[in-house]
Design a protein around this motif. Structure first.
Motif, PDB file in Angstrom:
ATOM      1  N   VAL A 459       3.301 -10.600  -7.159  1.00 54.98           N
ATOM      2  CA  VAL A 459       4.602 -10.611  -6.500  1.00 54.98           C
ATOM      3  C   VAL A 459       5.032 -12.045  -6.188  1.00 54.98           C
ATOM      4  O   VAL A 459       4.256 -12.852  -5.689  1.00 54.98           O
ATOM      5  N   LYS A 460       6.287 -12.342  -6.530  1.00 54.06           N
ATOM      6  CA  LYS A 460       6.861 -13.658  -6.257  1.00 54.06           C
ATOM      7  C   LYS A 460       7.778 -13.550  -5.038  1.00 54.06           C
ATOM      8  O   LYS A 460       8.157 -12.464  -4.626  1.00 54.06           O
ATOM      9  N   TRP A 461       8.145 -14.688  -4.467  1.00 50.88           N
ATOM     10  CA  TRP A 461       9.058 -14.745  -3.323  1.00 50.88           C
ATOM     11  C   TRP A 461       8.593 -13.798  -2.209  1.00 50.88           C
ATOM     12  O   TRP A 461       9.349 -12.945  -1.719  1.00 50.88           O
ATOM     13  N   ILE A 462       7.336 -13.957  -1.800  1.00 54.06           N
ATOM     14  CA  ILE A 462       6.741 -13.025  -0.830  1.00 54.06           C
ATOM     15  C   ILE A 462       7.438 -13.098   0.525  1.00 54.06           C
ATOM     16  O   ILE A 462       7.697 -14.181   1.052  1.00 54.06           O
ATOM     17  N   ARG A 463       7.741 -11.909   1.052  1.00 49.59           N
ATOM     18  CA  ARG A 463       8.353 -11.796   2.379  1.00 49.59           C
ATOM     19  C   ARG A 463       7.295 -11.444   3.418  1.00 49.59           C
ATOM     20  O   ARG A 463       7.213 -12.052   4.465  1.00 49.59           O
ATOM     21  N   SER A 464       6.471 -10.446   3.091  1.00 49.87           N
ATOM     22  CA  SER A 464       5.476 -10.014   4.071  1.00 49.87           C
ATOM     23  C   SER A 464       4.306  -9.337   3.370  1.00 49.87           C
ATOM     24  O   SER A 464       4.404  -8.969   2.193  1.00 49.87           O
ATOM     25  N   ILE A 465       3.233  -9.204   4.124  1.00 48.36           N
ATOM     26  CA  ILE A 465       2.019  -8.561   3.611  1.00 48.36           C
ATOM     27  C   ILE A 465       1.667  -7.443   4.577  1.00 48.36           C
ATOM     28  O   ILE A 465       1.576  -7.677   5.787  1.00 48.36           O
ATOM     29  N   GLU A 466       1.493  -6.243   4.012  1.00 46.87           N
ATOM     30  CA  GLU A 466       1.287  -5.077   4.877  1.00 46.87           C
ATOM     31  C   GLU A 466       0.006  -4.361   4.481  1.00 46.87           C
ATOM     32  O   GLU A 466      -0.240  -4.141   3.293  1.00 46.87           O
ATOM     33  N   LEU A 467      -0.805  -4.009   5.468  1.00 47.22           N
ATOM     34  CA  LEU A 467      -2.007  -3.228   5.173  1.00 47.22           C
ATOM     35  C   LEU A 467      -1.743  -1.763   5.463  1.00 47.22           C
ATOM     36  O   LEU A 467      -1.215  -1.425   6.528  1.00 47.22           O
ATOM     37  N   VAL A 468      -2.083  -0.919   4.490  1.00 53.55           N
ATOM     38  CA  VAL A 468      -1.772   0.508   4.602  1.00 53.55           C
ATOM     39  C   VAL A 468      -2.972   1.334   4.165  1.00 53.55           C
ATOM     40  O   VAL A 468      -3.893   0.827   3.528  1.00 53.55           O
ATOM     41  N   GLU A 469      -2.907   2.600   4.515  1.00 57.21           N
ATOM     42  CA  GLU A 469      -3.981   3.495   4.090  1.00 57.21           C
ATOM     43  C   GLU A 469      -3.727   3.963   2.658  1.00 57.21           C
ATOM     44  O   GLU A 469      -4.647   4.072   1.861  1.00 57.21           O
ATOM     45  N   ASN A 470      -2.468   4.270   2.368  1.00 55.08           N
ATOM     46  CA  ASN A 470      -2.084   4.544   0.986  1.00 55.08           C
ATOM     47  C   ASN A 470      -0.631   4.149   0.801  1.00 55.08           C
ATOM     48  O   ASN A 470       0.070   3.864   1.767  1.00 55.08           O
ATOM     49  N   TYR A 471      -0.203   4.130  -0.483  1.00 59.97           N
ATOM     50  CA  TYR A 471       1.139   3.585  -0.749  1.00 59.97           C
ATOM     51  C   TYR A 471       2.182   4.655  -1.071  1.00 59.97           C
ATOM     52  O   TYR A 471       3.261   4.348  -1.535  1.00 59.97           O
ATOM     53  N   TRP A 472       1.851   5.907  -0.788  1.00 63.24           N
ATOM     54  CA  TRP A 472       2.760   6.990  -1.184  1.00 63.24           C
ATOM     55  C   TRP A 472       4.124   6.895  -0.520  1.00 63.24           C
ATOM     56  O   TRP A 472       5.121   7.351  -1.082  1.00 63.24           O
ATOM     57  N   ALA A 473       4.157   6.333   0.679  1.00 63.87           N
ATOM     58  CA  ALA A 473       5.430   6.322   1.414  1.00 63.87           C
ATOM     59  C   ALA A 473       6.277   5.093   1.081  1.00 63.87           C
ATOM     60  O   ALA A 473       7.397   4.956   1.569  1.00 63.87           O
ATOM     61  N   ILE A 474       5.750   4.192   0.245  1.00 66.36           N
ATOM     62  CA  ILE A 474       6.483   2.961  -0.058  1.00 66.36           C
ATOM     63  C   ILE A 474       7.200   3.109  -1.393  1.00 66.36           C
ATOM     64  O   ILE A 474       6.599   3.573  -2.375  1.00 66.36           O
ATOM     65  N   GLY A 475       8.468   2.693  -1.443  1.00 64.26           N
ATOM     66  CA  GLY A 475       9.247   2.815  -2.677  1.00 64.26           C
ATOM     67  C   GLY A 475       9.211   4.250  -3.167  1.00 64.26           C
ATOM     68  O   GLY A 475       9.424   5.190  -2.396  1.00 64.26           O
ATOM     69  N   GLN A 476       8.900   4.433  -4.462  1.00 66.00           N
ATOM     70  CA  GLN A 476       8.779   5.795  -4.982  1.00 66.00           C
ATOM     71  C   GLN A 476       7.324   6.250  -5.004  1.00 66.00           C
ATOM     72  O   GLN A 476       6.971   7.239  -5.656  1.00 66.00           O
ATOM     73  N   GLY A 477       6.477   5.474  -4.329  1.00 59.57           N
ATOM     74  CA  GLY A 477       5.118   5.953  -4.078  1.00 59.57           C
ATOM     75  C   GLY A 477       4.089   5.703  -5.166  1.00 59.57           C
ATOM     76  O   GLY A 477       2.992   6.248  -5.112  1.00 59.57           O
ATOM     77  N   GLN A 478       4.419   4.865  -6.161  1.00 58.39           N
ATOM     78  CA  GLN A 478       3.485   4.678  -7.276  1.00 58.39           C
ATOM     79  C   GLN A 478       2.616   3.420  -7.136  1.00 58.39           C
ATOM     80  O   GLN A 478       1.830   3.121  -8.024  1.00 58.39           O
ATOM     81  N   GLY A 479       2.827   2.666  -6.054  1.00 57.06           N
ATOM     82  CA  GLY A 479       1.962   1.499  -5.846  1.00 57.06           C
ATOM     83  C   GLY A 479       2.628   0.165  -6.120  1.00 57.06           C
ATOM     84  O   GLY A 479       2.032  -0.884  -5.866  1.00 57.06           O
ATOM     85  N   GLY A 480       3.854   0.201  -6.659  1.00 50.90           N
ATOM     86  CA  GLY A 480       4.553  -1.049  -6.913  1.00 50.90           C
ATOM     87  C   GLY A 480       5.930  -0.788  -7.490  1.00 50.90           C
ATOM     88  O   GLY A 480       6.206   0.326  -7.970  1.00 50.90           O
ATOM     89  N   TYR A 481       6.764  -1.832  -7.481  1.00 48.69           N
ATOM     90  CA  TYR A 481       8.131  -1.662  -7.979  1.00 48.69           C
ATOM     91  C   TYR A 481       8.144  -1.271  -9.461  1.00 48.69           C
ATOM     92  O   TYR A 481       8.831  -0.337  -9.864  1.00 48.69           O
ATOM     93  N   ARG A 482       7.370  -1.994 -10.273  1.00 52.19           N
ATOM     94  CA  ARG A 482       7.413  -1.697 -11.717  1.00 52.19           C
ATOM     95  C   ARG A 482       6.671  -0.394 -12.036  1.00 52.19           C
ATOM     96  O   ARG A 482       6.984   0.275 -13.020  1.00 52.19           O
ATOM     97  N   GLU A 483       5.710  -0.025 -11.199  1.00 53.98           N
ATOM     98  CA  GLU A 483       5.062   1.281 -11.339  1.00 53.98           C
ATOM     99  C   GLU A 483       6.086   2.385 -11.051  1.00 53.98           C
ATOM    100  O   GLU A 483       6.122   3.405 -11.730  1.00 53.98           O
TER     101      GLU A 483
END
Ligand SMILES: Nc1nc2c(c(=O)[nH]1)N[C@H]1C(S)=C(S)[C@@H](COP(=O)(O)O)O[C@H]1N2
Ligand SMILES: [Mo]
Length: 494
Positions: A459-483
């Motif tokens: 990831v470029k132009w980093i805004r923040s770093i977040e620690l989570v238990e899983n990534y399902w609730a972020i974006g569409q839940g696949q683990g990353g924007y391009r995922e």
């Protein structure tokens, strides 16, 4: 001996693996074309400097007056040729490619094993030097539009024997070996491996040439099967016996081939209509294999300064959000990265804070999923050190890197690593590239480097770093924007 070989016949396992191979090889070819045309420039040197290609399938000159990203390079592919077809659909293409590759290796492994166990190898592997002059003689026969008599086939003519042996025992292994040489995890952990092929780009070019070789083989092979003693061939392929119910054999073969076509149409349609399902289903198999073999590998790259690439492609357009533009105007003096989520101590780290930590410097090869690569020196702070400072809570399993950058629809870029991956020695937050402040296009003021994964994880132009238990609730839940958006696989080790 000759008698023996003929009476080996064409056992059922041979006919089944041969048939499955037809289906799988076309999955590999079609998805391979889709992948190769996503970055239609091929090099025999380590770098990807435009103009230094040995071949390219694009007339475009890389513009120098405006930002040109590697995504702009992707060519549209007809779904009749590529899988799944379309432009920049290499996410799904790659899922099929690796899924088919795994099945192809299993199918091929069974075939070769049984070949060796049953003595059938004697038909393929020459045991006498005479095969070479004999093959030449056969070649002269074919090239003068004659057909060798049936007695020349035992059951293959010498030219067939040599060709089949070369395809099974040379071309097959080489196409696998060059494929693996493109994996950033393998190249990161064993930098000597891609050097066997004179580097990743040469391996990619060879992989492409082997694809062409397979295509040539298929065309000539099929043509000869039809032209030269077709009845015998279809009898052998279908019933394992020549001269046996020829009409029925041809009928069954045509039906079986129609099934291959129907299968391919179905796979293509499914990919176009339900890419997320394809990502899940094929991804479940692929990711399991990658997690097992590739994700434990840690980068040990240490290229020399003299190996740094003169040209480094850019992918992704710098942020347009007010906040980042303001920070950029102030030369990032007001910039700070927030570390939050499942942590004992949330952090707020300015660039000065980061520069005060010990500097990690590494010269590594960046591998973009599209196929280009570039060597650069990166300096920054180790993510491990940041994690030591913030103390992740026991339930934290992933580290999410959020970017200031958003796409045209306003969706923010982000990606994830497991906590273990985030702690690898060469996982760093870089603020410098090739000894200079990180340039705007390469992610100023801070970007991630993780040297066993494909570029999109960084990831470029980093805004923040977040620690989570899983990534399902972020974006569409696949683990990353391009995922999420391009159906890439979150492992990204190949
Ligand atoms: N925020 C953000 N980070 C990103 C991207 C992006 O589009 N946005 N592209 C990724 C991809 S696909 C690659 S290959 C690398 C490219 O890094 P570079 O532009 O420094 O070569 O950045 C990655 N990080
Ligand atoms: Mo990329």
């Amino acid at each position: 001996m000759a008698h023996d070989i003929i009476h080996l016949g064409f056992p059922l396992w041979l006919r089944i693996t041969h048939y499955l191979n037809i289906f799988l090889i076309f999955l590999l070819i079609r998805s391979g074309v889709q992948i190769l045309l996503d970055f239609p420039r091929y090099f025999f040197n380590e770098h990807c400097t435009p103009g230094s290609e040995w071949i390219k399938f694009t007339r475009r000159k890389v513009p120098t007056d405006r930002l040109w990203t590697s995504t702009d390079e992707a060519l549209p592919v007809s779904p009749w040729i590529g899988l799944p077809g379309g432009r920049h659909s290499l996410g799904i293409g790659r899922h099929w490619h690796f899924f088919a590759a795994i099945l192809w290796v299993i199918n091929g492994g069974i075939y070769v094993l049984l070949l060796l166990l049953t003595g059938n190898w004697r038909r393929l592997i020459p045991t006498s030097w005479a095969v070479f002059p004999d093959a030449w003689h056969t070649f002269l026969t074919y090239i003068s539009f004659h057909i060798p008599p049936l007695s020349a086939f035992r059951p293959y003519d010498p030219l067939q024997q040599l060709t089949y042996a070369a395809v099974v025992f040379i071309l097959g292994p080489l196409v696998i070996a060059t494929g693996l040489a493109m994996s950033p995890a393998i190249a990161g952990r064993f930098p000597w491996y891609p050097r066997l092929f004179r580097g990743r780009q040469t391996a990619r070019s060879l992989h492409f040439l082997f694809l062409v070789a397979f295509l040539l083989f298929v065309v000539i092979h099929v043509a000869l099967v039809i032209v030269v003693h077709a009845g015998d061939n279809f009898g052998n392929m279908v019933f394992g016996r020549e001269d046996y119910l020829e009409g029925l054999a041809i009928g069954i073969a045509v039906f079986a081939l129609a099934l291959v076509v129907v299968g391919h149409v179905a796979v293509t349609r499914w990919s176009q209509r339900a890419p997320r399902a394809v990502q899940r289903v094929t991804g479940a198999v692929n990711d399991l294999i990658m997690r097992l073999f590739l994700s434990p590998l840690q980068s040990r790259q240490a290229y020399r300064k003299s190996q740094i690439s003169p040209y480094f492609w850019v992918n992704g357009i710098p942020p347009t959000v007010e906040e980042w533009l303001k920070l950029a105007q102030g030369s990032f003096s007001e910039y700070a990265v927030e570390v939050h989520g499942l942590v004992e101590h949330p952090l707020h780290l300015t660039l000065a804070d980061l520069r005060a930590l010990s500097v990690e410097t590494q010269i590594t090869e960046h591998c973009c999923i599209q196929g280009w690569s570039g060597i650069a020196e990166w300096s920054g702070v180790s993510v491990r050190e940041i994690l030591q400072q913030c103390q992740p809570l026991p339930q934290a399993r992933y580290v999410i890197f959020h970017s200031y950058q958003t796409d045209a629809e306003g969706r923010p870029y982000y990606d994830s690593l497991t906590i273990a991956e985030a702690q690898y020695a060469q996982t760093i937050l870089a603020y410098a590239m090739n000894g200079e402040t990180l340039p705007m296009n390469h992610g100023a003021p801070l970007r991630l480097r993780m040297e066993t994964k494909l570029g999109f994880k960084m990831v470029k132009w980093i805004r923040s770093i977040e620690l989570v238990e899983n990534y399902w609730a972020i974006g569409q839940g696949q683990g990353g924007y391009r995922e999420d958006v391009q159906y890439y696989s979150p492992g990204a080790e190949i």
